[in-house]
Design an enzyme around this catalytic site. Structure first.
Site, PDB file in Angstrom:
ATOM      1  N   SER A  30       7.056 -39.492  67.300  1.00 32.92           N
ATOM      2  CA  SER A  30       7.988 -39.592  68.441  1.00 32.92           C
ATOM      3  C   SER A  30       7.671 -40.788  69.327  1.00 32.92           C
ATOM      4  O   SER A  30       8.216 -40.922  70.414  1.00 32.92           O
ATOM      5  CB  SER A  30       7.941 -38.299  69.266  1.00 32.92           C
ATOM      6  OG  SER A  30       6.616 -38.020  69.689  1.00 32.92           O
ATOM      7  N   ASN A 117       0.570 -29.910  73.810  1.00 36.58           N
ATOM      8  CA  ASN A 117       1.691 -29.069  74.261  1.00 36.58           C
ATOM      9  C   ASN A 117       1.784 -29.029  75.786  1.00 36.58           C
ATOM     10  O   ASN A 117       2.877 -29.117  76.346  1.00 36.58           O
ATOM     11  CB  ASN A 117       1.552 -27.645  73.706  1.00 36.58           C
ATOM     12  CG  ASN A 117       1.556 -27.624  72.184  1.00 36.58           C
ATOM     13  OD1 ASN A 117       1.791 -28.660  71.551  1.00 36.58           O
ATOM     14  ND2 ASN A 117       1.291 -26.471  71.597  1.00 36.58           N
ATOM     15  N   THR A 162      49.292 -32.554  92.543  1.00 39.54           N
ATOM     16  CA  THR A 162      48.884 -31.370  91.785  1.00 39.54           C
ATOM     17  C   THR A 162      49.717 -31.415  90.520  1.00 39.54           C
ATOM     18  O   THR A 162      50.873 -31.872  90.550  1.00 39.54           O
ATOM     19  CB  THR A 162      49.143 -30.053  92.546  1.00 39.54           C
ATOM     20  OG1 THR A 162      50.549 -29.911  92.757  1.00 39.54           O
ATOM     21  CG2 THR A 162      48.424 -30.014  93.895  1.00 39.54           C
ATOM     22  N   HIS A 163      49.141 -31.003  89.413  1.00 38.12           N
ATOM     23  CA  HIS A 163      49.824 -31.078  88.103  1.00 38.12           C
ATOM     24  C   HIS A 163      50.250 -32.512  87.786  1.00 38.12           C
ATOM     25  O   HIS A 163      51.211 -32.721  87.047  1.00 38.12           O
ATOM     26  CB  HIS A 163      51.042 -30.152  88.057  1.00 38.12           C
ATOM     27  CG  HIS A 163      50.762 -28.769  88.554  1.00 38.12           C
ATOM     28  ND1 HIS A 163      50.306 -27.755  87.733  1.00 38.12           N
ATOM     29  CD2 HIS A 163      50.813 -28.236  89.805  1.00 38.12           C
ATOM     30  CE1 HIS A 163      50.126 -26.652  88.460  1.00 38.12           C
ATOM     31  NE2 HIS A 163      50.408 -26.921  89.728  1.00 38.12           N
ATOM     32  N   SER A 284      42.548 -58.470  75.959  1.00 34.62           N
ATOM     33  CA  SER A 284      42.859 -58.000  74.614  1.00 34.62           C
ATOM     34  C   SER A 284      42.710 -59.152  73.645  1.00 34.62           C
ATOM     35  O   SER A 284      42.990 -60.304  73.977  1.00 34.62           O
ATOM     36  CB  SER A 284      44.285 -57.462  74.578  1.00 34.62           C
ATOM     37  OG  SER A 284      44.754 -57.420  73.236  1.00 34.62           O
ATOM     38  N   LYS A 290      47.048 -58.886  78.652  1.00 32.59           N
ATOM     39  CA  LYS A 290      46.364 -57.651  79.025  1.00 32.59           C
ATOM     40  C   LYS A 290      45.171 -57.830  79.958  1.00 32.59           C
ATOM     41  O   LYS A 290      44.401 -58.774  79.845  1.00 32.59           O
ATOM     42  CB  LYS A 290      45.873 -56.925  77.765  1.00 32.59           C
ATOM     43  CG  LYS A 290      47.003 -56.348  76.952  1.00 32.59           C
ATOM     44  CD  LYS A 290      47.499 -55.033  77.521  1.00 32.59           C
ATOM     45  CE  LYS A 290      46.873 -53.904  76.752  1.00 32.59           C
ATOM     46  NZ  LYS A 290      47.262 -52.614  77.271  1.00 32.59           N
ATOM     47  N   ASN A 292      42.591 -54.891  80.968  1.00 30.92           N
ATOM     48  CA  ASN A 292      42.361 -53.467  80.709  1.00 30.92           C
ATOM     49  C   ASN A 292      41.227 -52.895  81.552  1.00 30.92           C
ATOM     50  O   ASN A 292      40.227 -53.573  81.804  1.00 30.92           O
ATOM     51  CB  ASN A 292      42.033 -53.259  79.234  1.00 30.92           C
ATOM     52  CG  ASN A 292      43.226 -53.541  78.330  1.00 30.92           C
ATOM     53  OD1 ASN A 292      44.370 -53.312  78.721  1.00 30.92           O
ATOM     54  ND2 ASN A 292      42.952 -54.062  77.149  1.00 30.92           N
ATOM     55  N   GLU A 297      37.287 -46.662  81.423  1.00 29.92           N
ATOM     56  CA  GLU A 297      37.468 -45.897  80.192  1.00 29.92           C
ATOM     57  C   GLU A 297      36.124 -45.575  79.549  1.00 29.92           C
ATOM     58  O   GLU A 297      35.891 -44.464  79.054  1.00 29.92           O
ATOM     59  CB  GLU A 297      38.337 -46.679  79.208  1.00 29.92           C
ATOM     60  CG  GLU A 297      39.778 -46.839  79.667  1.00 29.92           C
ATOM     61  CD  GLU A 297      40.524 -47.879  78.839  1.00 29.92           C
ATOM     62  OE1 GLU A 297      40.381 -47.895  77.608  1.00 29.92           O
ATOM     63  OE2 GLU A 297      41.253 -48.685  79.435  1.00 29.92           O
ATOM     64  N   TYR A 324       5.211 -23.064  71.818  1.00 29.20           N
ATOM     65  CA  TYR A 324       5.610 -24.419  71.449  1.00 29.20           C
ATOM     66  C   TYR A 324       6.044 -24.486  69.987  1.00 29.20           C
ATOM     67  O   TYR A 324       5.430 -23.871  69.120  1.00 29.20           O
ATOM     68  CB  TYR A 324       4.461 -25.415  71.677  1.00 29.20           C
ATOM     69  CG  TYR A 324       4.848 -26.825  71.255  1.00 29.20           C
ATOM     70  CD1 TYR A 324       5.503 -27.677  72.133  1.00 29.20           C
ATOM     71  CD2 TYR A 324       4.608 -27.272  69.946  1.00 29.20           C
ATOM     72  CE1 TYR A 324       5.901 -28.942  71.738  1.00 29.20           C
ATOM     73  CE2 TYR A 324       5.009 -28.547  69.543  1.00 29.20           C
ATOM     74  CZ  TYR A 324       5.647 -29.372  70.451  1.00 29.20           C
ATOM     75  OH  TYR A 324       6.052 -30.626  70.049  1.00 29.20           O
ATOM     76  N   GLN A 329      10.121 -31.538  70.465  1.00 24.94           N
ATOM     77  CA  GLN A 329       9.984 -32.993  70.512  1.00 24.94           C
ATOM     78  C   GLN A 329      11.347 -33.676  70.630  1.00 24.94           C
ATOM     79  O   GLN A 329      11.441 -34.793  71.135  1.00 24.94           O
ATOM     80  CB  GLN A 329       9.256 -33.460  69.245  1.00 24.94           C
ATOM     81  CG  GLN A 329       9.034 -34.950  69.155  1.00 24.94           C
ATOM     82  CD  GLN A 329       8.052 -35.302  68.063  1.00 24.94           C
ATOM     83  OE1 GLN A 329       6.859 -35.062  68.191  1.00 24.94           O
ATOM     84  NE2 GLN A 329       8.543 -35.838  66.965  1.00 24.94           N
ATOM     85  N   LYS A 332      13.310 -35.014  74.334  1.00 22.01           N
ATOM     86  CA  LYS A 332      13.228 -36.228  75.141  1.00 22.01           C
ATOM     87  C   LYS A 332      14.344 -37.226  74.843  1.00 22.01           C
ATOM     88  O   LYS A 332      14.891 -37.844  75.761  1.00 22.01           O
ATOM     89  CB  LYS A 332      11.849 -36.873  74.954  1.00 22.01           C
ATOM     90  CG  LYS A 332      10.765 -36.108  75.719  1.00 22.01           C
ATOM     91  CD  LYS A 332       9.373 -36.553  75.396  1.00 22.01           C
ATOM     92  CE  LYS A 332       8.936 -36.068  74.041  1.00 22.01           C
ATOM     93  NZ  LYS A 332       8.906 -34.591  73.904  1.00 22.01           N
TER      94      LYS A 332
HETATM   95  N1  ARG Z   1       5.195 -35.334  70.416  1.00 22.02           N
HETATM   96  C1  ARG Z   1       5.145 -33.940  70.748  1.00 22.02           C
HETATM   97  C2  ARG Z   1       6.368 -33.564  71.575  1.00 22.02           C
HETATM   98  O1  ARG Z   1       7.037 -34.444  72.029  1.00 22.02           O
HETATM   99  C3  ARG Z   1       3.917 -33.661  71.526  1.00 22.02           C
HETATM  100  C4  ARG Z   1       3.393 -32.284  71.340  1.00 22.02           C
HETATM  101  C5  ARG Z   1       2.969 -32.107  69.937  1.00 22.02           C
HETATM  102  N2  ARG Z   1       2.265 -30.904  69.733  1.00 22.02           N
HETATM  103  C6  ARG Z   1       2.084 -30.421  68.507  1.00 22.02           C
HETATM  104  N3  ARG Z   1       1.364 -29.373  68.411  1.00 22.02           N
HETATM  105  N4  ARG Z   1       2.584 -30.959  67.461  1.00 22.02           N
HETATM  106  O2  ARG Z   1       6.666 -32.408  71.767  1.00 22.02           O
END
Ligand code: ARG
Length: 469
Positions: A30, A117, A162-163, A284, A290, A292, A297, A324, A329, A332
């Site tokens: 990650s 974790n 309205t509407h 355009s 145009k 735009n 949008e 966990y 993961q 994020k």
């Molecule tokens: N990269 C992991 C996450 O974003 C960190 C925690 C990983 N923990 C594990 N036991 N694999 O959640």
């Protein structure tokens, strides 16, 4: 990425003799996403190390070495003299790996009483504690731009809809004040989310706390949290704070999307209520004439991402057994995208809105011909003592008379004609039914009268200018 270094960064190499192949390793890594939490990871580790020393779990010299090196790593990352190893598993492994490579055994002490974790949970909360206030500031700046325009146009008459049918005369200032109220609530929702996320998960370990005598209060305090979380299992399983932020940002994006829908309509030839600046429009590739409203949008379109990210997070959590799981993961990427999207859209919306030139003439003209004054005619009769349902009927009949006679406004009828529908009509009705008078008569709190809109603007300014507001 050089193979040996990658292996060194794998924190679980002791247990598993065989390693995933390169593609599989990259799949479960990650680092590309969580590298943006490097500063928070370092902050968390420094507080954890200090606490370990405070509790006699590691010697003070070790803690001092860890602290100095973590600070250095932070500076080097910020300066770009240390590059994040894209072959590392995640930011936590990367930073611990660098620490150990530089400090040897001292580096190996830092993870006592900690798991990735609780580490990732604290990093994410710290990151949000930094970023969410910035989003609230972006919102405040956006509200200020809208309020400046609202003030400028406190008396600019336009139809309220309205509407999507012309309903009653209002002012542009009133419409913009309505938008500002929505963004003000978005600031409030983000502030609420910050209150609830203000608990420190460190010390939760993998899921069950630690046998080491950690001082959770101390580390929570050192990191600026109000308190430690109550339950270790909850601490590593919980992503409510991510959901709340993503939810608040989805609502915010839906607001921007609705404003942009108004702007797209207003910029059309049919409405011509607003002229967007050339710098905030696009042309355009085929149609030379145009201009735009692409920014409006695109902001409207990007609200779909935020909603999608929220659904991603909810779906991620829905079937997840405690505590966990690696599924988490995925949180994020969705959350960060919602943050980036909201920040960018607020900035773009602000630029577009600040440079937009409204067309009071067209707005006023749109108030004519649609009998927007009909409610006012009914309320006029109510003020003269007629029960509302009768007043509504009398005004409706007057409108029918106008339509039959090809007239465009109630004021085009003579007083004698009006009196055939209600004897209560007097000469003063003509002034009362001018669009400006209709808007100005709505003086009650929340109404569209210019002085009331100015009061709303002052109140919204007060809220956005108060630091904690
Ligand atoms: N990269 C992991 C996450 O974003 C960190 C925690 C990983 N923990 C594990 N036991 N694999 O959640």
């Amino acid at each position: 990425m050089k193979e040996p270094e990658q292996q060194q960064n794998v924190l679980w190499a002791g247990r598993l003799e065989e390693k995933p192949g390169a593609e599989a390793f990259a799949f479960q890594a990650s680092i590309q996403v969580d590298r943006r939490m490097a500063a928070e990871d370092i902050t968390g580790s420094r507080a954890h190390a200090a606490m370990l020393a405070g509790q006699g779990i590691i010697p003070p010299e070790t803690a001092a070495a860890l602290d100095g090196e973590l600070a250095r790593i932070g500076e080097e990352l910020a300066a770009g003299t240390l590059a994040v190893d894209e072959g590392a598993e995640d930011i936590h492994s990367f930073i611990e790996g660098v620490l150990t490579a530089r400090l040897g055994d001292a580096g190996r002490t830092v993870h006592a009483g900690r798991s990735r974790n609780d580490q990732v949970a604290v990093d994410l909360r710290l990151y949000l504690k930094t970023v969410v206030p910035r989003l609230r500031d972006e919102l405040a700046d956006t509200i200020q731009v809208l309020l400046d325009k609202a003030e400028e146009h406190a008396e600019t008459i336009m139809p309220g809809y309205t509407h999507l049918q012309r309903a009653q005369p209002v002012t542009l200032g009133y419409h913009l004040s309505a938008w500002s109220c929505a963004l003000d609530r978005d600031r409030g929702r983000l502030a609420d989310a910050l209150v609830r996320l203000d608990e420190c998960p460190l010390g939760a370990g993998a899921l069950a706390g630690s046998t080491l005598p950690l001082d959770r209060e101390a580390v929570a305090g050192a990191l600026g949290f109000a308190r430690p979380t109550l339950n270790a299992m909850d601490s590593v399983a919980d992503r409510d704070f991510a959901l709340e932020c993503a939810g608040a940002l989805s609502i915010l994006m839906v607001h921007l999307s609705r404003f942009c829908e108004d702007i797209v309509l207003w910029a059309s030839e049919e409405f011509k209520f607003v002229d967007l600046a050339e710098a905030w429009s696009t042309g355009s590739s085929i149609m030379p004439q145009k201009k735009n409203p692409d920014f409006a949008e695109l902001i409207r379109g990007k609200s779909g991402r935020s909603i999608g990210n929220l659904v991603t997070l909810l779906t991620l959590l829905k079937g997840l057994p405690y505590a966990y799981n690696k599924d988490l993961q995925e949180d994020k990427e969705a959350l960060f995208d919602s943050i980036d999207t909201a920040a960018a859209c607020l900035r773009m919306f602000r630029g577009m809105a600040a440079s937009a030139v409204f067309n009071p003439r067209r707005m006023k003209a749109a108030c004519a011909g649609g009998f927007l004054e009909a409610t006012d005619a009914a309320e006029y009769l109510v003020r003269k003592g007629l029960p509302f349902r009768r007043a509504h009927e009398a005004a409706a009949l007057v409108v029918r008379d106008c339509v039959a006679a090809g007239q465009k406004a109630i004021t085009q009828r003579t007083l004698a004609e009006l009196k055939t529908r209600s004897a209560l009509f007097e000469a003063d009705v003509y002034a009362a039914l001018e669009p400006e008078a209709c808007a100005a008569a709505r003086k009650l709190p929340g109404g569209c009268a210019p002085e009331e809109v100015r009061r709303q603007i002052r109140e919204l300014r007060r809220r956005t200018e108060t630091p904690a507001g």
